[in-house]
Design an enzyme around this catalytic site. Structure first.
Site, PDB file in Angstrom:
ATOM      1  N   LYS A   1       0.954  -1.238   0.247  1.00  0.00           N
ATOM      2  CA  LYS A   1       0.153   0.008   0.073  1.00  0.00           C
ATOM      3  C   LYS A   1       0.781   1.388   0.019  1.00  0.00           C
ATOM      4  O   LYS A   1       0.451   2.293  -0.170  1.00  0.00           O
ATOM      5  CB  LYS A   1      -1.030   0.110   1.314  1.00  0.00           C
ATOM      6  CG  LYS A   1      -1.923  -1.144   1.263  1.00  0.00           C
ATOM      7  CD  LYS A   1      -2.477  -0.997   2.518  1.00  0.00           C
ATOM      8  CE  LYS A   1      -3.404  -2.225   2.808  1.00  0.00           C
ATOM      9  NZ  LYS A   1      -3.937  -2.248   4.369  1.00  0.00           N
TER      10      LYS A   1
ATOM     11  N   ASP B   1      14.398  -0.382  -0.300  1.00  0.00           N
ATOM     12  CA  ASP B   1      15.114  -0.467   0.956  1.00  0.00           C
ATOM     13  C   ASP B   1      16.389  -1.628   0.889  1.00  0.00           C
ATOM     14  O   ASP B   1      17.449  -1.219   0.195  1.00  0.00           O
ATOM     15  CB  ASP B   1      14.416  -1.205   2.393  1.00  0.00           C
ATOM     16  CG  ASP B   1      15.219  -0.930   3.427  1.00  0.00           C
ATOM     17  OD1 ASP B   1      15.449  -0.095   3.907  1.00  0.00           O
ATOM     18  OD2 ASP B   1      14.724  -2.257   4.236  1.00  0.00           O
TER      19      ASP B   1
ATOM     20  N   PHE C   1      14.148   4.711   9.959  1.00  0.00           N
ATOM     21  CA  PHE C   1      12.803   4.238   9.727  1.00  0.00           C
ATOM     22  C   PHE C   1      11.893   5.464   9.446  1.00  0.00           C
ATOM     23  O   PHE C   1      11.755   6.414  10.224  1.00  0.00           O
ATOM     24  CB  PHE C   1      11.978   3.469  10.754  1.00  0.00           C
ATOM     25  CG  PHE C   1      10.950   2.586  10.288  1.00  0.00           C
ATOM     26  CD1 PHE C   1      11.102   1.388   9.851  1.00  0.00           C
ATOM     27  CD2 PHE C   1       9.726   3.042  10.400  1.00  0.00           C
ATOM     28  CE1 PHE C   1       9.914   0.652   9.219  1.00  0.00           C
ATOM     29  CE2 PHE C   1       8.664   2.424  10.033  1.00  0.00           C
ATOM     30  CZ  PHE C   1       8.951   1.026   9.459  1.00  0.00           C
TER      31      PHE C   1
ATOM     32  N   ARG D   1       0.032   6.092   7.863  1.00  0.00           N
ATOM     33  CA  ARG D   1       0.275   5.902   6.554  1.00  0.00           C
ATOM     34  C   ARG D   1      -0.249   7.190   5.840  1.00  0.00           C
ATOM     35  O   ARG D   1       0.392   7.865   4.800  1.00  0.00           O
ATOM     36  CB  ARG D   1      -0.471   4.742   5.813  1.00  0.00           C
ATOM     37  CG  ARG D   1       0.190   4.250   4.859  1.00  0.00           C
ATOM     38  CD  ARG D   1      -0.807   3.145   4.254  1.00  0.00           C
ATOM     39  NE  ARG D   1      -0.703   1.875   4.756  1.00  0.00           N
ATOM     40  CZ  ARG D   1       0.429   1.166   4.291  1.00  0.00           C
ATOM     41  NH1 ARG D   1       1.168   1.438   3.609  1.00  0.00           N
ATOM     42  NH2 ARG D   1       0.311  -0.179   4.750  1.00  0.00           N
TER      43      ARG D   1
HETATM   44  P1  IMP Z   1      13.022  -3.803   0.570  1.00  0.00           P
HETATM   45  O1  IMP Z   1      13.689  -4.354   1.613  1.00  0.00           O
HETATM   46  O2  IMP Z   1      13.548  -2.990  -0.565  1.00  0.00           O
HETATM   47  O3  IMP Z   1      12.317  -5.108  -0.238  1.00  0.00           O
HETATM   48  O4  IMP Z   1      11.591  -3.229   1.183  1.00  0.00           O
HETATM   49  C1  IMP Z   1      10.614  -4.058   2.131  1.00  0.00           C
HETATM   50  C2  IMP Z   1       9.702  -3.238   2.396  1.00  0.00           C
HETATM   51  O5  IMP Z   1      10.074  -3.023   3.759  1.00  0.00           O
HETATM   52  C3  IMP Z   1       9.522  -2.016   1.888  1.00  0.00           C
HETATM   53  O6  IMP Z   1       8.282  -2.115   0.744  1.00  0.00           O
HETATM   54  C4  IMP Z   1       8.320  -1.612   3.001  1.00  0.00           C
HETATM   55  O7  IMP Z   1       7.276  -1.950   3.218  1.00  0.00           O
HETATM   56  C5  IMP Z   1       9.223  -1.831   4.206  1.00  0.00           C
HETATM   57  N1  IMP Z   1      10.216  -0.780   4.732  1.00  0.00           N
HETATM   58  C6  IMP Z   1      11.448  -0.732   4.616  1.00  0.00           C
HETATM   59  N2  IMP Z   1      12.001   0.546   5.045  1.00  0.00           N
HETATM   60  C7  IMP Z   1      11.038   1.205   5.498  1.00  0.00           C
HETATM   61  C8  IMP Z   1      10.609   2.500   6.201  1.00  0.00           C
HETATM   62  O8  IMP Z   1      11.773   3.104   6.488  1.00  0.00           O
HETATM   63  N3  IMP Z   1       9.351   2.810   6.405  1.00  0.00           N
HETATM   64  C9  IMP Z   1       8.560   1.709   6.294  1.00  0.00           C
HETATM   65  N4  IMP Z   1       8.503   0.688   5.345  1.00  0.00           N
HETATM   66  C10 IMP Z   1       9.801   0.424   5.339  1.00  0.00           C
HETATM   67 MG    MG Z   2       4.600  -1.387   5.516  1.00  0.00          MG
END
Ligand code: IMP
Ligand code: MG
Length: 199
Positions: free
Chosen positions: A43, A100, A149, A162
């Protein structure tokens, strides 16, 4: 909150984000004169997606996908809501709330490739490059994010925060103890969240 603990820190306000999304929309419009398919990842991308789509000056199809959340522990990512329409032969921009580690974006790029996209570019609200584990590059980013974060403008912690119109950095360890911790600071009321805020 105890006296020594830092409160939420503003990373970017709504005005700054809007100016950057304007630039992103201009770039994407210039690169896709014949139109584009935006694929938003639920989302976290929905706020960016709504703003970006309305600022494009070329026709855009909108698609939405959802994956199992990647929490850094479990290796498997899976599509839980797939594309409704075909993207075969389309110029696609994958729109995410955050890149991330890069696992989610990398997985979805391959998913869109196998669905027959003619080209795939990546757009994200927050590009957290310091955290990358896979060599995923965001072609367009609203901001280069700090290794913190982040919540707001679509980004959540377990469903909270959100719908904030600004983007904030908070303490992830504090949230792990109390997901509601920043509600009073960020919404300006002493609420501990109602049932409606609990996923
Ligand atoms: P990925 O590690 O790039 O696969 O991201 C994984 C998921 O972690 C993202 O789609 C977000 O839902 C969540 N995420 C990672 N860092 C943050 C943050 O700083 N705030 C909120 N969600 C995060
Ligand atoms: Mg999330």
């Amino acid at each position: 909150m105890n006296g020594s603990e830092p409160g939420p820190e503003l990373v970017a306000d709504a005005t700054t984000l809007a100016a950057s999304i304007d630039r992103m929309a201009a770039e994407i419009s210039a690169q896709h004169p014949g139109g584009v398919t935006l694929v938003g990842v639920l989302k976290g991308s929905v706020v960016l997606l709504a703003d970006l789509a309305r600022r494009l000056t070329v026709p855009a199809n909108l698609e939405l996908v959802a994956v199992t959340p990647y929490d850094g522990t479990e290796g498997r990512i899976r599509v839980v809501k797939d594309l409704d329409g075909t993207i075969e032969g389309h110029s696609v921009v994958l729109v995410t709330g955050i890149v991330d580690t890069g696992f989610t974006a990398d997985y979805l790029r391959r998913h869109l490739e196998s669905a027959g996209a003619a080209s795939i570019r990546m757009a994200t609200l927050a590009d957290k490059r310091a955290r990358r584990l896979l060599p995923v590059r965001a072609d367009h980013a609203v901001l280069d994010a700090p290794d913190r974060f982040l919540v707001g403008f679509g980004l959540d912690y377990r469903g909270r925060y959100r719908n904030l119109s600004d983007l904030w950095a908070v303490d992830g360890e504090v949230l792990a103890d109390d997901p509601d911790h920043y509600l009073a600071d960020l919404y300006g009321s002493p609420g501990k969240g109602g049932d409606t805020l609990r996923p």
